[in-house]
Design a protein around this motif. Sequence first.
Motif, PDB file in Angstrom:
ATOM      1  N   ALA A  89       0.870  -1.181   0.000  1.00  0.00           N
ATOM      2  CA  ALA A  89       0.000   0.000   0.000  1.00  0.00           C
ATOM      3  C   ALA A  89       0.903   1.226   0.000  1.00  0.00           C
ATOM      4  N   ARG A  90       0.521   2.255  -0.730  1.00  0.00           N
ATOM      5  CA  ARG A  90       1.439   3.381  -0.916  1.00  0.00           C
ATOM      6  C   ARG A  90       0.684   4.705  -0.927  1.00  0.00           C
ATOM      7  N   LEU A  91       1.229   5.689  -0.241  1.00  0.00           N
ATOM      8  CA  LEU A  91       0.751   7.061  -0.339  1.00  0.00           C
ATOM      9  C   LEU A  91       1.577   7.799  -1.378  1.00  0.00           C
ATOM     10  N   LEU A  92       0.883   8.539  -2.243  1.00  0.00           N
ATOM     11  CA  LEU A  92       1.540   9.318  -3.289  1.00  0.00           C
ATOM     12  C   LEU A  92       1.058  10.758  -3.223  1.00  0.00           C
ATOM     13  N   PRO A  93       1.884  11.705  -3.623  1.00  0.00           N
ATOM     14  CA  PRO A  93       1.390  13.084  -3.722  1.00  0.00           C
ATOM     15  C   PRO A  93       0.346  13.165  -4.813  1.00  0.00           C
ATOM     16  N   ALA A 101      -1.536   9.437 -16.259  1.00  0.00           N
ATOM     17  CA  ALA A 101      -1.558   8.298 -15.336  1.00  0.00           C
ATOM     18  C   ALA A 101      -2.972   7.925 -14.916  1.00  0.00           C
ATOM     19  N   VAL A 102      -3.877   8.900 -14.880  1.00  0.00           N
ATOM     20  CA  VAL A 102      -5.220   8.650 -14.362  1.00  0.00           C
ATOM     21  C   VAL A 102      -5.927   7.533 -15.120  1.00  0.00           C
ATOM     22  N   GLY A 103      -5.737   7.476 -16.417  1.00  0.00           N
ATOM     23  CA  GLY A 103      -6.440   6.483 -17.225  1.00  0.00           C
ATOM     24  C   GLY A 103      -6.090   5.060 -16.866  1.00  0.00           C
ATOM     25  N   SER A 104      -4.876   4.814 -16.362  1.00  0.00           N
ATOM     26  CA  SER A 104      -4.468   3.459 -16.016  1.00  0.00           C
ATOM     27  C   SER A 104      -4.474   3.211 -14.520  1.00  0.00           C
ATOM     28  N   LEU A 105      -4.936   4.200 -13.736  1.00  0.00           N
ATOM     29  CA  LEU A 105      -4.983   4.059 -12.272  1.00  0.00           C
ATOM     30  C   LEU A 105      -6.377   4.414 -11.757  1.00  0.00           C
ATOM     31  N   ARG A 106      -7.389   3.820 -12.374  1.00  0.00           N
ATOM     32  CA  ARG A 106      -8.757   4.138 -11.964  1.00  0.00           C
ATOM     33  C   ARG A 106      -9.063   3.639 -10.551  1.00  0.00           C
ATOM     34  N   TYR A 107      -8.326   2.625 -10.081  1.00  0.00           N
ATOM     35  CA  TYR A 107      -8.557   2.082  -8.745  1.00  0.00           C
ATOM     36  C   TYR A 107      -8.010   3.013  -7.653  1.00  0.00           C
ATOM     37  N   ALA A 108      -7.029   3.846  -7.991  1.00  0.00           N
ATOM     38  CA  ALA A 108      -6.419   4.739  -7.003  1.00  0.00           C
ATOM     39  C   ALA A 108      -7.448   5.757  -6.524  1.00  0.00           C
ATOM     40  N   ARG A 109      -7.279   6.216  -5.284  1.00  0.00           N
ATOM     41  CA  ARG A 109      -8.257   7.171  -4.740  1.00  0.00           C
ATOM     42  C   ARG A 109      -7.556   8.184  -3.845  1.00  0.00           C
ATOM     43  N   VAL A 110      -8.122   9.369  -3.813  1.00  0.00           N
ATOM     44  CA  VAL A 110      -7.633  10.411  -2.920  1.00  0.00           C
ATOM     45  C   VAL A 110      -8.126  10.104  -1.504  1.00  0.00           C
ATOM     46  N   VAL A 111      -7.215   9.979  -0.541  1.00  0.00           N
ATOM     47  CA  VAL A 111      -7.593   9.647   0.825  1.00  0.00           C
ATOM     48  C   VAL A 111      -7.585  10.870   1.739  1.00  0.00           C
ATOM     49  N   ALA A 112      -6.969  11.937   1.299  1.00  0.00           N
ATOM     50  CA  ALA A 112      -6.955  13.200   2.044  1.00  0.00           C
ATOM     51  C   ALA A 112      -6.409  14.263   1.110  1.00  0.00           C
ATOM     52  N   ASP A 113      -6.612  15.524   1.452  1.00  0.00           N
ATOM     53  CA  ASP A 113      -6.080  16.601   0.620  1.00  0.00           C
ATOM     54  C   ASP A 113      -4.585  16.381   0.392  1.00  0.00           C
ATOM     55  N   VAL A 249      -0.261  19.064   7.606  1.00  0.00           N
ATOM     56  CA  VAL A 249      -0.500  18.361   8.862  1.00  0.00           C
ATOM     57  C   VAL A 249      -1.876  17.714   8.765  1.00  0.00           C
ATOM     58  N   TYR A 250      -1.955  16.449   9.183  1.00  0.00           N
ATOM     59  CA  TYR A 250      -3.204  15.696   9.106  1.00  0.00           C
ATOM     60  C   TYR A 250      -3.651  15.258  10.498  1.00  0.00           C
ATOM     61  N   TRP A 251      -4.940  14.992  10.597  1.00  0.00           N
ATOM     62  CA  TRP A 251      -5.506  14.373  11.799  1.00  0.00           C
ATOM     63  C   TRP A 251      -5.882  12.945  11.454  1.00  0.00           C
ATOM     64  N   TRP A 252      -5.176  11.989  12.076  1.00  0.00           N
ATOM     65  CA  TRP A 252      -5.533  10.578  11.923  1.00  0.00           C
ATOM     66  C   TRP A 252      -6.564  10.251  12.984  1.00  0.00           C
ATOM     67  N   TYR A 253      -7.756   9.844  12.558  1.00  0.00           N
ATOM     68  CA  TYR A 253      -8.844   9.577  13.494  1.00  0.00           C
ATOM     69  C   TYR A 253      -9.690   8.433  12.959  1.00  0.00           C
ATOM     70  N   ARG A 254      -9.709   7.348  13.723  1.00  0.00           N
ATOM     71  CA  ARG A 254     -10.510   6.171  13.382  1.00  0.00           C
ATOM     72  C   ARG A 254     -10.240   5.683  11.964  1.00  0.00           C
ATOM     73  N   GLY A 255      -8.977   5.667  11.606  1.00  0.00           N
ATOM     74  CA  GLY A 255      -8.570   5.092  10.328  1.00  0.00           C
ATOM     75  C   GLY A 255      -8.566   6.047   9.161  1.00  0.00           C
ATOM     76  N   GLY A 256      -9.003   7.285   9.364  1.00  0.00           N
ATOM     77  CA  GLY A 256      -9.030   8.248   8.261  1.00  0.00           C
ATOM     78  C   GLY A 256      -8.076   9.400   8.500  1.00  0.00           C
ATOM     79  N   LEU A 257      -7.706  10.086   7.415  1.00  0.00           N
ATOM     80  CA  LEU A 257      -6.816  11.239   7.483  1.00  0.00           C
ATOM     81  C   LEU A 257      -7.565  12.487   7.020  1.00  0.00           C
ATOM     82  N   THR A 258      -7.495  13.536   7.828  1.00  0.00           N
ATOM     83  CA  THR A 258      -8.117  14.811   7.493  1.00  0.00           C
ATOM     84  C   THR A 258      -7.055  15.894   7.528  1.00  0.00           C
ATOM     85  N   SER A 259      -6.934  16.655   6.463  1.00  0.00           N
ATOM     86  CA  SER A 259      -5.934  17.723   6.417  1.00  0.00           C
ATOM     87  C   SER A 259      -6.353  18.893   7.301  1.00  0.00           C
ATOM     88  N   LEU A 260      -5.423  19.359   8.132  1.00  0.00           N
ATOM     89  CA  LEU A 260      -5.642  20.578   8.919  1.00  0.00           C
ATOM     90  C   LEU A 260      -5.053  21.784   8.221  1.00  0.00           C
TER      91      LEU A 260
END
Length: 576
Positions: A89-93, A101-113, A249-260
């Motif tokens: 599993a990998r985080l990417l900017p 790249a988007v056309g071949s990475l439809r499974y990828a998703r934005v998890v936080a700002d 800076v992010y807030w990790w809370y119950r498995g999710g990331l929220t940008s502050l």
Amino acid sequence: MKRDDAPDSTNAPDHDLPMLTAAQAAHLRALAALYSEDGHHHPLHNLAHKCRQAPQAQWPDLVAAHFAALRQASRGGESAEELLRGAHARLLPVESLTPDAVGSLRYARVVADGLVFAYALDGPTSVRILTDEDVERAGLEALGQAGRANLMRVPVEHAEVPIDGGVRLHSLYGDSPFVASQALFLSQAVHQVTGQSLPDAGALVAVPSRHNLVYHPIADGSVVDAVNCLAAYALGAYEDGPGALSPRVYWWYRGGLTSLTVIDDDTRAFSIQPPPRLLGLMKGLVRLDGAGRLATRAAADGPGVAEHTNATAESTAGLAQDPAGLGSAFASALALAHTRCAADPEVSHIDTWDAWATAVQLGSALFTGSQPQECHLGEDLAVQLPAMPAEPPADARAWLDALYLAIACRQMDRISRLCEVPPTRLREDDSVDEYVLHWIDTLQTYFSPDRSSMDGVVEKLVATMQTSGPDGVTHAPLDFVNRIDYQPVALFHRLIARDHDAFAKALAEALSDHGGYWGESAAPRAQVALGPLAMASLAYDYGFPIDPKQRYLPTYLLNRERIEEIPHAGSPSSGP
């Protein structure tokens, strides 16, 4: 010819590659264009960080090596077994998801700002991002399980970094390009490395580069300073690169990331804006920590009897010139009363009683005002409490402390007057959860002159209980709520039901939880379970069969043997 004082746009940071000037970025793009195929463009952020640290004469070689590695990584064709064996599993900017790249990475998703979740294959000489074809070949569910398992096997080092002001940051770092991606599963990563669990409120997190993850557990009032420390660190480390991931800076809370972090795209200005839930937590933690209610290192390392005595004497003596200091004087007196119980847990000595009596006087005066009266602090030390007007602060927990003290010291007049404090004033305290305000409402109703019917008390007690669950608590740590704050409520429930056996069981549980929460801490509030003491004192007076010799319950307060007369509170407008 341009004027000497005119700004040189070529020396300004590039909008998309701010680690380079506009002129340098243009040069890098020209070099990279030589390697584009059929108009395909690759992200240049990591390459830009490398180039920034090298002379421009070396840039052509760096660019050539960079695109050679990309060609090596993009060959693909691995079997499903090979993919599952090496996928992480990998985080990417987010800027790495170029239109190509988007056309071949439809499974990828934005998890936080600013952050994208994808899968990457860790090969012998390179790392490549898996495409939709790879995911289909390996199977999405199997890939998810393998990607997490492989990621959590990545070796990391842990360091605790103390910062001025009592803030402690934790750093997970290592050579692997997947270290920062463990922020996706931060709770597991922290427990795996440190053996400790994150608080229910989660943690502040920064992932400035793929090799580094920095976090701060949200457990006490240091969270406010930690936000600022992390914000400065994240931006600096991100700009240093290479392997830059996010300056936020992010807030990790119950498995999710929220940008502050909020970034103005036009000015590139950064600001920190916590969401409402986190802001509520921060307010609650600051107030709780400041009052010594949280089991932290700072609470255990506080002043001793002599220091608390001096602080109480000085702050009380200064009230004639500065009445606004009454809140601080009460806090000092309360800490002194608790601290004296470390050496005198039964309150058998007159000096300990004096401290408790003074705390009663100051707590009542804080919310109801008072006539001039003398406060004793032991060993012939007495200070004068001047006449104080009734100007109750919006401090719900301080009101509870004042009431608990009055109950334990059997001050019926003070109890009645505290329960006349307008609820609307206490409801202005935005640092407490709703259940605290319902609890205050319950007690004020119970001690009201009209106690002919218990229906109103029961209704408000039910509201207290219903709002004290995990879904209703947004300002206080759940561990504190469950083990400390809620226990008087549970005891009161058994008290009004006149259930002696259930009360005894609940009292034993409350004292056990008090000991479990504080451990061997030397903090003042660790010495006495104040809320349970108040409820046990009521029960004792009602004839409940209570053993007066129990840890955290001062024997001679509970059985009334040490209770002496306390100077009358009176009314500020009436005679003594």
